[in-house]
Motif scaffolding. Structure first.
Motif, PDB file in Angstrom:
ATOM      1  N   TYR A  68       0.759  -1.392   0.172  1.00  0.00           N
ATOM      2  CA  TYR A  68      -0.197  -0.038  -0.041  1.00  0.00           C
ATOM      3  C   TYR A  68       0.871   1.130   0.072  1.00  0.00           C
ATOM      4  CZ  TYR A  68       0.973  -0.214   4.909  1.00  0.00           C
ATOM      5  OH  TYR A  68       1.300  -0.097   6.428  1.00  0.00           O
ATOM      6  N   GLN A  69       0.219   2.313  -0.405  1.00  0.00           N
ATOM      7  CA  GLN A  69       0.976   3.655  -0.199  1.00  0.00           C
ATOM      8  C   GLN A  69       0.530   4.442   0.839  1.00  0.00           C
ATOM      9  OE1 GLN A  69       2.426   3.970  -4.809  1.00  0.00           O
ATOM     10  NE2 GLN A  69       1.149   5.598  -4.203  1.00  0.00           N
ATOM     11  N   ILE A  70       1.258   4.758   1.873  1.00  0.00           N
ATOM     12  CA  ILE A  70       0.630   5.536   2.924  1.00  0.00           C
ATOM     13  C   ILE A  70       0.244   6.904   2.668  1.00  0.00           C
ATOM     14  CG2 ILE A  70       2.817   6.449   3.890  1.00  0.00           C
ATOM     15  CD1 ILE A  70       0.145   4.794   5.971  1.00  0.00           C
ATOM     16  N   ARG A  71       1.086   7.571   1.599  1.00  0.00           N
ATOM     17  CA  ARG A  71       0.607   8.801   1.152  1.00  0.00           C
ATOM     18  C   ARG A  71       0.327   8.641  -0.531  1.00  0.00           C
ATOM     19  NH1 ARG A  71       4.993  11.861   4.035  1.00  0.00           N
ATOM     20  NH2 ARG A  71       4.026  12.258   5.998  1.00  0.00           N
ATOM     21  N   GLN A  72      -0.469   9.268  -1.287  1.00  0.00           N
ATOM     22  CA  GLN A  72      -1.164   9.208  -2.448  1.00  0.00           C
ATOM     23  C   GLN A  72      -1.678   7.699  -2.722  1.00  0.00           C
ATOM     24  OE1 GLN A  72       2.828  11.054  -4.156  1.00  0.00           O
ATOM     25  NE2 GLN A  72       1.777  10.091  -5.774  1.00  0.00           N
ATOM     26  N   TYR A  95      -0.813   7.705  -8.742  1.00  0.00           N
ATOM     27  CA  TYR A  95       0.368   7.142  -9.428  1.00  0.00           C
ATOM     28  C   TYR A  95       1.448   6.253  -8.561  1.00  0.00           C
ATOM     29  CZ  TYR A  95      -0.866  10.035 -13.243  1.00  0.00           C
ATOM     30  OH  TYR A  95      -1.507  10.737 -14.130  1.00  0.00           O
ATOM     31  N   TYR A  96       2.196   5.773  -8.686  1.00  0.00           N
ATOM     32  CA  TYR A  96       3.265   4.709  -7.972  1.00  0.00           C
ATOM     33  C   TYR A  96       4.268   5.853  -7.435  1.00  0.00           C
ATOM     34  CZ  TYR A  96       7.018   1.804  -6.456  1.00  0.00           C
ATOM     35  OH  TYR A  96       7.801   1.203  -5.924  1.00  0.00           O
ATOM     36  N   ALA A  97       4.273   5.833  -6.177  1.00  0.00           N
ATOM     37  CA  ALA A  97       5.015   6.545  -5.280  1.00  0.00           C
ATOM     38  C   ALA A  97       5.882   5.724  -4.325  1.00  0.00           C
ATOM     39  CB  ALA A  97       4.166   7.842  -4.424  1.00  0.00           C
ATOM     40  N   GLU A 119       2.760   0.871   9.502  1.00  0.00           N
ATOM     41  CA  GLU A 119       2.157   2.179   9.334  1.00  0.00           C
ATOM     42  C   GLU A 119       0.965   2.022   8.902  1.00  0.00           C
ATOM     43  OE1 GLU A 119       3.608   6.731   7.716  1.00  0.00           O
ATOM     44  OE2 GLU A 119       5.044   4.868   7.432  1.00  0.00           O
ATOM     45  N   CYS A 120      -0.037   2.632   9.521  1.00  0.00           N
ATOM     46  CA  CYS A 120      -1.403   2.697   8.903  1.00  0.00           C
ATOM     47  C   CYS A 120      -1.917   4.042   8.758  1.00  0.00           C
ATOM     48  CB  CYS A 120      -2.273   2.014  10.195  1.00  0.00           C
ATOM     49  SG  CYS A 120      -1.827   0.307  10.579  1.00  0.00           S
ATOM     50  N   PHE A 121      -3.163   4.077   8.084  1.00  0.00           N
ATOM     51  CA  PHE A 121      -3.971   5.201   7.736  1.00  0.00           C
ATOM     52  C   PHE A 121      -4.834   5.869   9.152  1.00  0.00           C
ATOM     53  CE2 PHE A 121      -3.298   2.820   3.734  1.00  0.00           C
ATOM     54  CZ  PHE A 121      -2.972   4.078   2.973  1.00  0.00           C
ATOM     55  N   ASP A 122      -4.958   6.988   9.208  1.00  0.00           N
ATOM     56  CA  ASP A 122      -5.824   7.405  10.415  1.00  0.00           C
ATOM     57  C   ASP A 122      -7.051   7.471   9.990  1.00  0.00           C
ATOM     58  OD1 ASP A 122      -3.671   8.308  12.057  1.00  0.00           O
ATOM     59  OD2 ASP A 122      -3.340  10.236  11.012  1.00  0.00           O
ATOM     60  N   GLU A 165       5.603   3.849  -0.402  1.00  0.00           N
ATOM     61  CA  GLU A 165       5.147   2.496  -0.432  1.00  0.00           C
ATOM     62  C   GLU A 165       5.370   2.010   0.708  1.00  0.00           C
ATOM     63  OE1 GLU A 165       5.390  -1.248  -3.371  1.00  0.00           O
ATOM     64  OE2 GLU A 165       7.290   0.105  -3.213  1.00  0.00           O
ATOM     65  N   ARG A 166       4.560   1.220   1.350  1.00  0.00           N
ATOM     66  CA  ARG A 166       4.664   0.183   2.598  1.00  0.00           C
ATOM     67  C   ARG A 166       4.082  -1.077   2.243  1.00  0.00           C
ATOM     68  NH1 ARG A 166       6.526   4.743   2.968  1.00  0.00           N
ATOM     69  NH2 ARG A 166       6.417   6.042   4.706  1.00  0.00           N
ATOM     70  N   ALA A 167       4.548  -1.899   3.168  1.00  0.00           N
ATOM     71  CA  ALA A 167       4.290  -3.294   3.017  1.00  0.00           C
ATOM     72  C   ALA A 167       3.966  -3.906   4.641  1.00  0.00           C
ATOM     73  CB  ALA A 167       5.299  -4.126   2.570  1.00  0.00           C
ATOM     74  N   LEU A 168       3.033  -4.989   4.521  1.00  0.00           N
ATOM     75  CA  LEU A 168       2.592  -5.551   5.675  1.00  0.00           C
ATOM     76  C   LEU A 168       3.043  -7.081   5.601  1.00  0.00           C
ATOM     77  CD1 LEU A 168       0.860  -5.854   8.279  1.00  0.00           C
ATOM     78  CD2 LEU A 168      -1.275  -6.239   6.846  1.00  0.00           C
TER      79      LEU A 168
END
Length: 184
Positions: A63-67, A136-138, A181-184, A142-145
């Protein structure tokens, strides 16, 4: 198009109408108006991606934490088990997952909204995986779980493989749920 809910509100399975005969088949793989009606709001797609992976390859959970990217995914050849994990702290389904088999034969698509981690396991000899994204890919965001995190408990169909899943170095090093890292 038929729309099927999953256990995660917002994550839906889309089944396009397929017209087939002895010559082959035809289907409309994307229609903006039908898609907007199916998911209940409007999303603009900005990027199309195509990956090919061998049997046993597990890509995810990304997932992407921003964008953040919404993803409309499908399989053009082969068969995968596709998974979304809710990464939104404010959601009643935070930390839960939904999975579905996508294949060239069933023509299903999965809509994974922004705020979810996404991944898939290839169950066929090869799979061509297609996805449309809403941003767009940023790589800097980028993050991973970890794919096998016990807190999330994804029931991957590993019994269909002769060996352990094949992972990238990034996916091997992905953090566990309590470090993600998660989304609020």
């Amino acid at each position: 198009m038929q729309v099927h809910a999953t256990r995660l509100p917002g994550v839906v399975i889309l089944e396009p109408k397929v017209f087939g005969d002895a010559r082959g088949f035809f289907m409309e793989s994307f229609n903006q108006q039908a898609f907007d009606a199916a998911v209940g709001n409007t999303h603009r797609f900005v990027q199309d991606n195509h990956s090919r992976s061998a049997r046993g390859v597990l890509r995810g959970m990304h997932y992407q934490i921003r964008q953040p990217q919404g993803k409309l995914v499908r399989v053009a050849s082969g068969r995968v088990f596709d998974v979304a994990v809710d990464m939104r702290r404010s959601s009643p389904t935070f930390g839960q997952w939904a999975g579905v088999e996508l294949s060239a034969e069933n023509h299903r698509q999965l809509w994974v909204p922004p705020g979810f981690a996404h991944g898939f396991l290839v169950l066929s000899e090869w799979a061509d995986f297609l996805y449309k994204t809403t941003d767009y890919y940023a790589p800097q965001h980028e993050r991973a779980l970890a794919w096998d995190d016990p807190h999330v408990g994804i029931a991957w169909p590993l019994e269909e493989l002769a060996t352990a899943p094949v992972l990238s170095q990034k996916d091997q090093a992905a953090p566990r749920w309590d470090q993600a890292e998660c989304f609020d």
